[in-house]
Write an enzyme that holds these catalytic residues in place. Sequence first.
Site, PDB file in Angstrom:
ATOM      1  N   LYS B 131      -1.893  32.789  39.140  1.00 40.65           N
ATOM      2  CA  LYS B 131      -2.483  32.025  40.245  1.00 40.65           C
ATOM      3  C   LYS B 131      -3.915  31.634  39.876  1.00 40.65           C
ATOM      4  CE  LYS B 131      -3.149  32.685  45.248  1.00 40.65           C
ATOM      5  NZ  LYS B 131      -2.992  33.658  46.362  1.00 40.65           N
ATOM      6  N   SER B 215      -0.390  31.525  49.850  1.00 41.52           N
ATOM      7  CA  SER B 215      -1.210  30.708  48.983  1.00 41.52           C
ATOM      8  C   SER B 215      -0.790  30.760  47.518  1.00 41.52           C
ATOM      9  CB  SER B 215      -2.668  31.155  49.111  1.00 41.52           C
ATOM     10  OG  SER B 215      -2.848  32.450  48.614  1.00 41.52           O
ATOM     11  N   SER B 239       0.423  35.927  51.134  1.00 41.70           N
ATOM     12  CA  SER B 239       0.340  34.905  50.080  1.00 41.70           C
ATOM     13  C   SER B 239       1.147  35.179  48.809  1.00 41.70           C
ATOM     14  CB  SER B 239      -1.123  34.658  49.711  1.00 41.70           C
ATOM     15  OG  SER B 239      -1.760  33.929  50.735  1.00 41.70           O
TER      16      SER B 239
END
Lengths: 562, 562
Positions: B131, B215, B239
């Site tokens: 990420k 996310s 997330s």
Amino acid sequence: MVADWKSRAKAKRDAILNSIPTEWRLSNIPSPEEQKDVTGPYIQQFLTKPEIEITETDAVGIAEKVAAGSWTAVDVTKAFCHRAALAHQLVNCLHEVFFDAAIASAKALDEFYAQHKKTIGPLHGVPVSLKDQFHVKGVETTMGYVGWIGTFEGIREDPRRGKFESEMVRELRNLGAVLYCKTSVPHTLMSGETVNNIIGYTWNPKNRYLCSGGSSGGEGALISLRGSPGGYGTDIGGSIRIPAAFNGLFGIRPTSGRLPYEGMANSMDGQNSVLSVVGPLATSARAVRLLTQTLLSQEPWLHDPLVVDMPWRDAEEQAVREIVKSASSRGQLAFGVLNSDGVVMPQPPIQRAIATVVEALGNAGHKVIEWKPPAHQRLVDIVGKTWIYDGGKDVHDAFALSGEPLSTQIKLSYGDKPIEEYKASQISANNIAKRRFQKEYLDYWNSTAQETGTGRAVDGIIMAVSPYPAARPEKYNYYGYTSVVNGLDYTSVVVPVTTADKSKDRYIDGFTPINDLDKKTFDDYDADLYDGAYASVQIVGRRYTEEKMLAIAEYVGGLIGK
Amino acid sequence: MVADWKSRAKAKRDAILNSIPTEWRLSNIPSPEEQKDVTGPYIQQFLTKPEIEITETDAVGIAEKVAAGSWTAVDVTKAFCHRAALAHQLVNCLHEVFFDAAIASAKALDEFYAQHKKTIGPLHGVPVSLKDQFHVKGVETTMGYVGWIGTFEGIREDPRRGKFESEMVRELRNLGAVLYCKTSVPHTLMSGETVNNIIGYTWNPKNRYLCSGGSSGGEGALISLRGSPGGYGTDIGGSIRIPAAFNGLFGIRPTSGRLPYEGMANSMDGQNSVLSVVGPLATSARAVRLLTQTLLSQEPWLHDPLVVDMPWRDAEEQAVREIVKSASSRGQLAFGVLNSDGVVMPQPPIQRAIATVVEALGNAGHKVIEWKPPAHQRLVDIVGKTWIYDGGKDVHDAFALSGEPLSTQIKLSYGDKPIEEYKASQISANNIAKRRFQKEYLDYWNSTAQETGTGRAVDGIIMAVSPYPAARPEKYNYYGYTSVVNGLDYTSVVVPVTTADKSKDRYIDGFTPINDLDKKTFDDYDADLYDGAYASVQIVGRRYTEEKMLAIAEYVGGLIGK
């Protein structure tokens, strides 16, 4: 209003005294001039031989004697109640006295033992004292606030009043411990001295011109007088370690999340940048171990949401024992020694205590290197901020409940009234600064693997707990040696080393203070006044090293004859 | 200013695309109308057979093949680079592409293997996606902020720019993992959709009318398309779990302090009431296990001051395996099932996913009881407050760096400009409320030992991750199913169960929403639109139960044929 708080405080103070049986009341309490040191022979004169034998046995020994059927829980309990009653009269160390309930518990334990021929747990019949933050049914928790008298944490109508028990109290009862008293604290808990408007000042039993430390000062004084074989304090800036050090005791500040704080009263509860932790103080290292290990057997992580699922790890302490048994070059422990944190040089008795430990370790073949960490001052400042995040709102609210005044010591930190609070973004910035320092410290610690010759980084850091053997009233000016450990959240054990000796403990010729605080500490040193006071060190380990550090405390204690 | 942020965003967007080799560029990207589902056969058409074989092998299989010398790290890396490049073009899932560096790393690994006849670590040659919060040398971290382009977390002159690596990146390299791309996030990280002004919107590969979650939405989309065998996301309100669930993947949200977050970029860093945690998503439960266990072998607690000293505990997963092998009445697992949290009823595909798991467990002889905990809404509100402690200062400051506008989704939470910050005492009050809720929840959990018949409290809770199979743009309205777990700090694993089926998934007749949000969720359900989208559940365990919950995820996955 003023009359009111004074009369309420006096009523409570009298009630504490009146809960002591008449036959245990002292008709004459000597002044410090008449009797500076009330430990040992002085207090023994009021006790029977069996009482002395019981109360001068450590918690491990008591547990063994009761488990073996040699002593009854009732006899043990009565002996400690008696000695605790004397201790309170001599140095003002108790907030709550519940001897009747204790003797009733002890009776039940003895009956269980008689019936089942076994103990109900590893603390069967061991009296344990508690700092006045623990809630125990049937008694109050004032935490030194007049406004908390007759309430539950300041709230009169709270249904928990008189009924609720803190999680650890439940666990101690499961383990067979006998609870009999709660010990004094400075109001707010935020002081290295123990003073409040209810009991006044808790004096150091070894030297009644000096303080007993704080905030677990009642614990320190009581255990020092052997009015308790061990008890639990809390520590957010040194509050277990300072009274342990000032009273010649072993103690541990565990890493946060190891032992259960659930359901205890606190100051500034909810501040979670630096958490207060709970841990034991006792007369021997093995007793501190017992009071740590047995709690973990209760699986506190199933009852306190902040406790980490980490049982007692035998292998961690066994590793230390193997190392000290081994004779190879890698069969050594390695320590860093911090003689000064670069802010305040400890006074001579503490310098000598550190040197004594370093010498003993060296003689035993272990390695000690100079500890040169990131500047402690940075973290000390960060931790200091956490204590005033709310601008003093919490503590001033508590004082306002009764209108009582702040002690001089507390006024120094919290002023006359609340100031502006920290905002969220300021707290975040402080948290980040703290984490960065922790990371730098971790990296430095790791780097010492290159220096120790053991193949490992150092096993612990030897340093002062406080610059003083024990401070004088209103002269506890520097918390950096303890608060840095709270900021790092490291495990720290206190080891009593020696006593101040006016014939030995002098500053080196030409000692030059490096700042005002250092000068003040230098100027405040008084070899005659301190003579005979305890001088201790702390040995600091990484996070979650309770097993290892307790094994080290026991070993080092043995090396120096404790 | 406006032109400026737009041109900077476009330049970055183009640079991402241009870092994809020409031969891997697609000349035509179909619209969702033309091609809703780009997984499986659709993306396979652009790949060779060996590439398909490699990229459709899970991380455990890849590690085995490379360790056995059957595959080279270079071949594996190139195959995943190719497929990741395709994935990005189809759904906008990458922020950083560094295939050349990856192939160079892979070459070095192959050379090591050729020379030493062994791997350098358990992830030798396994590509791992990250990420875009991880700092990797040589590439940027924008976290979706235009103002972070060409900076280190918004600061242009920071010496760490282009050089610094997050702690976990160092550990992954030690383990032999190959790093090759960083995946998209919603700017601020505070959304269940992935949208920002650089890459635009990350679509769900299985159904490009729907979002990929957030996310860690780039991770979810990339792994779903098998452009990565597994990668790491972060989770402060769902997330990791939302993109895992929306993309048919396994994933874990560990308890805070288990895996190292040290040195990662973040939003609202320093807020420490509810900590964001890092954890893997992957195509199989055993791959999630590999990506968790191997990190612990790096002793992250020696390098991240917030990580707890807790190695991987084999006994914890072995205990689960023993239970499921055993046939006695106590040889059962026990679960609580939460069909609704009392705020929003999950949509029908999720209801069916939960029922499928409950049925499979029942058929396998395990016990499932109804979960009746303290009202989740209380904790959901507490957690929600932590996200706006600073009144949006941190995120608005980041937007202000470039003048870029907030996406609609983020504006809903953070408005047009910062509002008043929480004060220290308000944060403390929220922390206390949170801890009280956690304690009640713990006590409730313990109480289920009376109900399960296994002699233990439940082993986990089966519940929705989100009310939706996957949300539509700007229609992610309720985070309570995930955020409650962040508030409790429990370990949670996501298990993919089924796909939405318009022929089966209908609300029961007479379903009556209980509040506006529930009604909105009900009204938003569109069986045709969702048809074919993934439907998953989470199984929630107590704190620090990563080993146990991963063993359960693997077992439950096996029961339902995953």
